[in-house]
Design a protein around this motif. Structure first.
Motif, PDB file in Angstrom:
ATOM      1  N   CYS A  39      -7.080 -10.057   3.171  1.00 60.13           N
ATOM      2  CA  CYS A  39      -7.709  -8.751   2.931  1.00 60.13           C
ATOM      3  C   CYS A  39      -9.087  -8.676   3.580  1.00 60.13           C
ATOM      4  O   CYS A  39      -9.463  -7.627   4.121  1.00 60.13           O
ATOM      5  CB  CYS A  39      -7.787  -8.471   1.434  1.00 60.13           C
ATOM      6  SG  CYS A  39      -6.171  -8.136   0.688  1.00 60.13           S
ATOM      7  N   LEU A  40      -9.827  -9.771   3.550  1.00 58.69           N
ATOM      8  CA  LEU A  40     -11.127  -9.784   4.223  1.00 58.69           C
ATOM      9  C   LEU A  40     -10.951  -9.583   5.725  1.00 58.69           C
ATOM     10  O   LEU A  40     -11.718  -8.836   6.355  1.00 58.69           O
ATOM     11  CB  LEU A  40     -11.857 -11.096   3.929  1.00 58.69           C
ATOM     12  CG  LEU A  40     -13.262 -11.219   4.489  1.00 58.69           C
ATOM     13  CD1 LEU A  40     -14.186 -10.138   3.918  1.00 58.69           C
ATOM     14  CD2 LEU A  40     -13.820 -12.612   4.200  1.00 58.69           C
ATOM     15  N   PHE A  44     -12.422  -6.420   8.439  1.00 56.83           N
ATOM     16  CA  PHE A  44     -13.014  -6.540   9.777  1.00 56.83           C
ATOM     17  C   PHE A  44     -12.143  -5.872  10.840  1.00 56.83           C
ATOM     18  O   PHE A  44     -12.661  -5.284  11.791  1.00 56.83           O
ATOM     19  CB  PHE A  44     -13.272  -7.998  10.132  1.00 56.83           C
ATOM     20  CG  PHE A  44     -14.355  -8.626   9.309  1.00 56.83           C
ATOM     21  CD1 PHE A  44     -15.668  -8.172   9.387  1.00 56.83           C
ATOM     22  CD2 PHE A  44     -14.078  -9.657   8.426  1.00 56.83           C
ATOM     23  CE1 PHE A  44     -16.671  -8.735   8.626  1.00 56.83           C
ATOM     24  CE2 PHE A  44     -15.065 -10.238   7.667  1.00 56.83           C
ATOM     25  CZ  PHE A  44     -16.376  -9.769   7.756  1.00 56.83           C
ATOM     26  N   GLN A  45     -10.848  -5.956  10.677  1.00 54.33           N
ATOM     27  CA  GLN A  45      -9.926  -5.380  11.654  1.00 54.33           C
ATOM     28  C   GLN A  45      -9.930  -3.851  11.588  1.00 54.33           C
ATOM     29  O   GLN A  45      -9.948  -3.182  12.617  1.00 54.33           O
ATOM     30  CB  GLN A  45      -8.518  -5.911  11.399  1.00 54.33           C
ATOM     31  CG  GLN A  45      -7.466  -5.363  12.332  1.00 54.33           C
ATOM     32  CD  GLN A  45      -6.068  -5.804  11.936  1.00 54.33           C
ATOM     33  OE1 GLN A  45      -5.812  -6.211  10.810  1.00 54.33           O
ATOM     34  NE2 GLN A  45      -5.144  -5.720  12.887  1.00 54.33           N
ATOM     35  N   TYR A  51     -10.008  -2.759   1.315  1.00 48.30           N
ATOM     36  CA  TYR A  51      -9.327  -4.053   1.334  1.00 48.30           C
ATOM     37  C   TYR A  51     -10.077  -5.110   0.528  1.00 48.30           C
ATOM     38  O   TYR A  51      -9.472  -6.074   0.058  1.00 48.30           O
ATOM     39  CB  TYR A  51      -9.098  -4.545   2.770  1.00 48.30           C
ATOM     40  CG  TYR A  51      -7.926  -3.875   3.433  1.00 48.30           C
ATOM     41  CD1 TYR A  51      -6.625  -4.233   3.098  1.00 48.30           C
ATOM     42  CD2 TYR A  51      -8.110  -2.878   4.387  1.00 48.30           C
ATOM     43  CE1 TYR A  51      -5.538  -3.620   3.703  1.00 48.30           C
ATOM     44  CE2 TYR A  51      -7.030  -2.262   4.997  1.00 48.30           C
ATOM     45  CZ  TYR A  51      -5.751  -2.633   4.645  1.00 48.30           C
ATOM     46  OH  TYR A  51      -4.670  -2.024   5.232  1.00 48.30           O
ATOM     47  N   LEU A  52     -11.393  -4.939   0.353  1.00 46.13           N
ATOM     48  CA  LEU A  52     -12.130  -5.883  -0.503  1.00 46.13           C
ATOM     49  C   LEU A  52     -11.618  -5.804  -1.935  1.00 46.13           C
ATOM     50  O   LEU A  52     -11.451  -6.831  -2.601  1.00 46.13           O
ATOM     51  CB  LEU A  52     -13.634  -5.600  -0.468  1.00 46.13           C
ATOM     52  CG  LEU A  52     -14.373  -6.043   0.775  1.00 46.13           C
ATOM     53  CD1 LEU A  52     -15.852  -5.696   0.659  1.00 46.13           C
ATOM     54  CD2 LEU A  52     -14.195  -7.528   1.019  1.00 46.13           C
TER      55      LEU A  52
END
Length: 101
Positions: A39-40, A44-45, A51-52
């Motif tokens: 998820c991290l 970034f993606q 997602y956090l």
């Protein structure tokens, strides 16, 4: 849960490991950590910060299922949130490097 007040991470980590003796519980912790890392990477993606939240839910959800249903104890994170967070990653590292079976 232990009544002892841990003054350092070095004191706390052996206690943390003692609370994770069940293999399924540990495996669920490792799965939760993998979900959190995935998820991290998605943050970034994609730039999507939600997602956090998914990583926290997946990571802690797996760990807590391990404690409540397999280890049958109360997660140390309730009393020692920072030490427990660090210890979870340390336990994963120790597993991946062969220091834990």
């Amino acid at each position: 849960m232990s009544e002892k007040k841990y003054q350092s991470f070095a004191e706390f980590y052996p206690f943390y490991l003692s609370q994770h003796q069940n293999g399924i519980c540990r495996a669920l912790h490792y799965l939760g950590s993998a979900i959190a890392l995935y998820c991290l990477s998605k943050v970034f993606q994609s730039g999507d910060w939600s997602y956090l939240l998914y990583g926290l839910i997946g990571g802690y959800g797996c760990a807590w299922i391990g404690h409540f249903f397999f280890e049958k104890n109360k997660p140390a994170t309730f009393q020692y949130p920072l030490y427990s967070f660090i210890a979870d990653w340390r336990m994963l590292w120790d597993f991946l490097t062969g220091k834990l079976r």
